[in-house]
Motif scaffolding. Structure first.
Motif, PDB file in Angstrom:
ATOM      1  N   VAL A 193      12.014  -2.675  -2.153  1.00  0.00           N
ATOM      2  CA  VAL A 193      12.089  -1.797  -3.317  1.00  0.00           C
ATOM      3  C   VAL A 193      10.919  -0.826  -3.273  1.00  0.00           C
ATOM      4  O   VAL A 193       9.765  -1.240  -3.214  1.00  0.00           O
ATOM      5  CB  VAL A 193      12.042  -2.634  -4.613  1.00  0.00           C
ATOM      6  N   THR A 194      11.223   0.480  -3.284  1.00  0.00           N
ATOM      7  CA  THR A 194      10.190   1.514  -3.304  1.00  0.00           C
ATOM      8  C   THR A 194      10.035   2.017  -4.731  1.00  0.00           C
ATOM      9  O   THR A 194      11.018   2.385  -5.377  1.00  0.00           O
ATOM     10  CB  THR A 194      10.587   2.696  -2.384  1.00  0.00           C
ATOM     11  N   LEU A 195       8.789   2.006  -5.209  1.00  0.00           N
ATOM     12  CA  LEU A 195       8.514   2.448  -6.573  1.00  0.00           C
ATOM     13  C   LEU A 195       8.096   3.911  -6.591  1.00  0.00           C
ATOM     14  O   LEU A 195       7.664   4.466  -5.574  1.00  0.00           O
ATOM     15  CB  LEU A 195       7.399   1.604  -7.186  1.00  0.00           C
ATOM     16  N   VAL A 196       8.222   4.524  -7.761  1.00  0.00           N
ATOM     17  CA  VAL A 196       7.741   5.887  -7.957  1.00  0.00           C
ATOM     18  C   VAL A 196       6.226   5.879  -7.794  1.00  0.00           C
ATOM     19  O   VAL A 196       5.557   4.909  -8.171  1.00  0.00           O
ATOM     20  CB  VAL A 196       8.146   6.383  -9.365  1.00  0.00           C
ATOM     21  N   ALA A 197       5.665   6.930  -7.210  1.00  0.00           N
ATOM     22  CA  ALA A 197       4.222   6.996  -6.963  1.00  0.00           C
ATOM     23  C   ALA A 197       3.456   6.785  -8.270  1.00  0.00           C
ATOM     24  O   ALA A 197       3.781   7.369  -9.296  1.00  0.00           O
ATOM     25  CB  ALA A 197       3.856   8.348  -6.359  1.00  0.00           C
ATOM     26  N   GLY A 198       2.466   5.909  -8.206  1.00  0.00           N
ATOM     27  CA  GLY A 198       1.651   5.614  -9.385  1.00  0.00           C
ATOM     28  C   GLY A 198       2.015   4.301 -10.053  1.00  0.00           C
ATOM     29  O   GLY A 198       1.199   3.727 -10.755  1.00  0.00           O
ATOM     30  N   GLY A 230       0.816  -1.214   0.000  1.00  0.00           N
ATOM     31  CA  GLY A 230       0.000   0.000   0.000  1.00  0.00           C
ATOM     32  C   GLY A 230       0.845   1.257   0.000  1.00  0.00           C
ATOM     33  O   GLY A 230       0.383   2.329  -0.377  1.00  0.00           O
ATOM     34  N   LEU A 231       2.099   1.138   0.423  1.00  0.00           N
ATOM     35  CA  LEU A 231       3.031   2.270   0.435  1.00  0.00           C
ATOM     36  C   LEU A 231       3.983   2.233  -0.764  1.00  0.00           C
ATOM     37  O   LEU A 231       5.034   2.880  -0.750  1.00  0.00           O
ATOM     38  CB  LEU A 231       3.857   2.243   1.736  1.00  0.00           C
ATOM     39  N   ASP A 232       3.615   1.467  -1.799  1.00  0.00           N
ATOM     40  CA  ASP A 232       4.435   1.287  -3.009  1.00  0.00           C
ATOM     41  C   ASP A 232       5.797   0.680  -2.703  1.00  0.00           C
ATOM     42  O   ASP A 232       6.794   1.009  -3.328  1.00  0.00           O
ATOM     43  CB  ASP A 232       4.611   2.612  -3.767  1.00  0.00           C
ATOM     44  N   LYS A 233       5.850  -0.234  -1.715  1.00  0.00           N
ATOM     45  CA  LYS A 233       7.088  -0.931  -1.378  1.00  0.00           C
ATOM     46  C   LYS A 233       6.866  -2.423  -1.572  1.00  0.00           C
ATOM     47  O   LYS A 233       5.863  -2.973  -1.124  1.00  0.00           O
ATOM     48  CB  LYS A 233       7.502  -0.656   0.072  1.00  0.00           C
ATOM     49  N   TYR A 234       7.808  -3.063  -2.244  1.00  0.00           N
ATOM     50  CA  TYR A 234       7.724  -4.485  -2.537  1.00  0.00           C
ATOM     51  C   TYR A 234       8.992  -5.164  -2.050  1.00  0.00           C
ATOM     52  O   TYR A 234      10.083  -4.607  -2.140  1.00  0.00           O
ATOM     53  CB  TYR A 234       7.540  -4.709  -4.044  1.00  0.00           C
ATOM     54  N   VAL A 235       8.863  -6.393  -1.532  1.00  0.00           N
ATOM     55  CA  VAL A 235       9.979  -7.092  -0.904  1.00  0.00           C
ATOM     56  C   VAL A 235      10.317  -8.341  -1.717  1.00  0.00           C
ATOM     57  O   VAL A 235       9.426  -9.114  -2.080  1.00  0.00           O
ATOM     58  CB  VAL A 235       9.634  -7.471   0.552  1.00  0.00           C
ATOM     59  N   PHE A 236      11.619  -8.519  -1.983  1.00  0.00           N
ATOM     60  CA  PHE A 236      12.102  -9.651  -2.760  1.00  0.00           C
ATOM     61  C   PHE A 236      13.277 -10.305  -2.049  1.00  0.00           C
ATOM     62  O   PHE A 236      14.060  -9.623  -1.383  1.00  0.00           O
ATOM     63  CB  PHE A 236      12.599  -9.203  -4.142  1.00  0.00           C
ATOM     64  N   GLU A 237      13.407 -11.620  -2.224  1.00  0.00           N
ATOM     65  CA  GLU A 237      14.665 -12.286  -1.878  1.00  0.00           C
ATOM     66  C   GLU A 237      15.557 -12.130  -3.099  1.00  0.00           C
ATOM     67  O   GLU A 237      15.137 -12.392  -4.221  1.00  0.00           O
ATOM     68  CB  GLU A 237      14.442 -13.759  -1.576  1.00  0.00           C
ATOM     69  N   ARG A 256       9.330   2.115 -12.481  1.00  0.00           N
ATOM     70  CA  ARG A 256      10.450   2.974 -12.099  1.00  0.00           C
ATOM     71  C   ARG A 256      10.686   2.836 -10.600  1.00  0.00           C
ATOM     72  O   ARG A 256       9.751   2.956  -9.809  1.00  0.00           O
ATOM     73  CB  ARG A 256      10.147   4.425 -12.463  1.00  0.00           C
ATOM     74  N   VAL A 257      11.925   2.595 -10.223  1.00  0.00           N
ATOM     75  CA  VAL A 257      12.299   2.394  -8.818  1.00  0.00           C
ATOM     76  C   VAL A 257      12.888   3.693  -8.281  1.00  0.00           C
ATOM     77  O   VAL A 257      13.775   4.283  -8.902  1.00  0.00           O
ATOM     78  CB  VAL A 257      13.323   1.247  -8.694  1.00  0.00           C
ATOM     79  N   SER A 258      12.397   4.128  -7.108  1.00  0.00           N
ATOM     80  CA  SER A 258      12.938   5.337  -6.509  1.00  0.00           C
ATOM     81  C   SER A 258      13.948   5.041  -5.413  1.00  0.00           C
ATOM     82  O   SER A 258      14.838   5.854  -5.160  1.00  0.00           O
ATOM     83  CB  SER A 258      11.804   6.211  -5.948  1.00  0.00           C
ATOM     84  N   ASP A 259      13.843   3.872  -4.731  1.00  0.00           N
ATOM     85  CA  ASP A 259      14.748   3.575  -3.631  1.00  0.00           C
ATOM     86  C   ASP A 259      14.851   2.067  -3.431  1.00  0.00           C
ATOM     87  O   ASP A 259      13.889   1.343  -3.685  1.00  0.00           O
ATOM     88  CB  ASP A 259      14.234   4.240  -2.346  1.00  0.00           C
ATOM     89  N   VAL A 260      16.018   1.626  -2.961  1.00  0.00           N
ATOM     90  CA  VAL A 260      16.236   0.209  -2.646  1.00  0.00           C
ATOM     91  C   VAL A 260      16.917   0.119  -1.297  1.00  0.00           C
ATOM     92  O   VAL A 260      17.952   0.748  -1.073  1.00  0.00           O
ATOM     93  CB  VAL A 260      17.116  -0.486  -3.715  1.00  0.00           C
ATOM     94  N   ASN A 261      16.320  -0.636  -0.382  1.00  0.00           N
ATOM     95  CA  ASN A 261      16.941  -0.913   0.916  1.00  0.00           C
ATOM     96  C   ASN A 261      17.215  -2.409   0.981  1.00  0.00           C
ATOM     97  O   ASN A 261      16.348  -3.212   0.661  1.00  0.00           O
ATOM     98  CB  ASN A 261      16.011  -0.522   2.075  1.00  0.00           C
ATOM     99  N   THR A 262      18.426  -2.779   1.414  1.00  0.00           N
ATOM    100  CA  THR A 262      18.787  -4.189   1.482  1.00  0.00           C
ATOM    101  C   THR A 262      19.184  -4.562   2.900  1.00  0.00           C
ATOM    102  O   THR A 262      19.591  -3.709   3.689  1.00  0.00           O
ATOM    103  CB  THR A 262      19.968  -4.519   0.542  1.00  0.00           C
ATOM    104  N   MET A 263      19.045  -5.858   3.194  1.00  0.00           N
ATOM    105  CA  MET A 263      19.497  -6.369   4.486  1.00  0.00           C
ATOM    106  C   MET A 263      19.858  -7.834   4.336  1.00  0.00           C
ATOM    107  O   MET A 263      19.224  -8.557   3.571  1.00  0.00           O
ATOM    108  CB  MET A 263      18.441  -6.179   5.565  1.00  0.00           C
TER     109      MET A 263
END
Length: 98
Positions: A84-89, A25-32, A53-60
């Motif tokens: 992975v955070t996507l551009v709004a829309g 719902g916040l345009d964030k998707y999680v992948f292995e 279009r990807v705006s941000d990537v956080n890894t752990m």
């Protein structure tokens, strides 16, 4: 210089849990992802695979949990996940029916 990963070899599987469905719902998707992949490779792989279009990537890096086989205790392998955070829309249709 590390060997370049093919973009389709970077993403291993989507991670679908209660927490990750809230994040969609916040345009964030999680992948292995492959443990050797860096943020630029993850961004390129998501943009290529899903045409978004990807705006941000956080890894752990996640530590493997202990596993028992009789008396023997071993560990599952360590793995890496990316938020992975996507551009709004933009949306990834793979996650829509969840």
């Amino acid at each position: 210089m590390p060997k370049e990963l093919h973009p389709y070899a970077v993403l291993l599987r989507p991670i679908i849990t209660e927490k990750t469905t809230v994040l969609t719902g916040l345009d964030k998707y999680v992948f292995e992802v492959d443990i050797r992949a860096n943020k630029n490779q993850i961004k390129e792989a998501v943009e290529l695979a899903f045409s978004v279009r990807v705006s941000d990537v956080n890894t752990m890096k996640m530590k493997g949990k202990p596993r028992r086989f009789g008396r023997k205790v071993t560990n599952r392998p360590d793995w890496k996940k990316a938020v992975v955070t996507l551009v709004a829309g933009d949306k990834i249709e793979l996650f829509e029916g969840i």
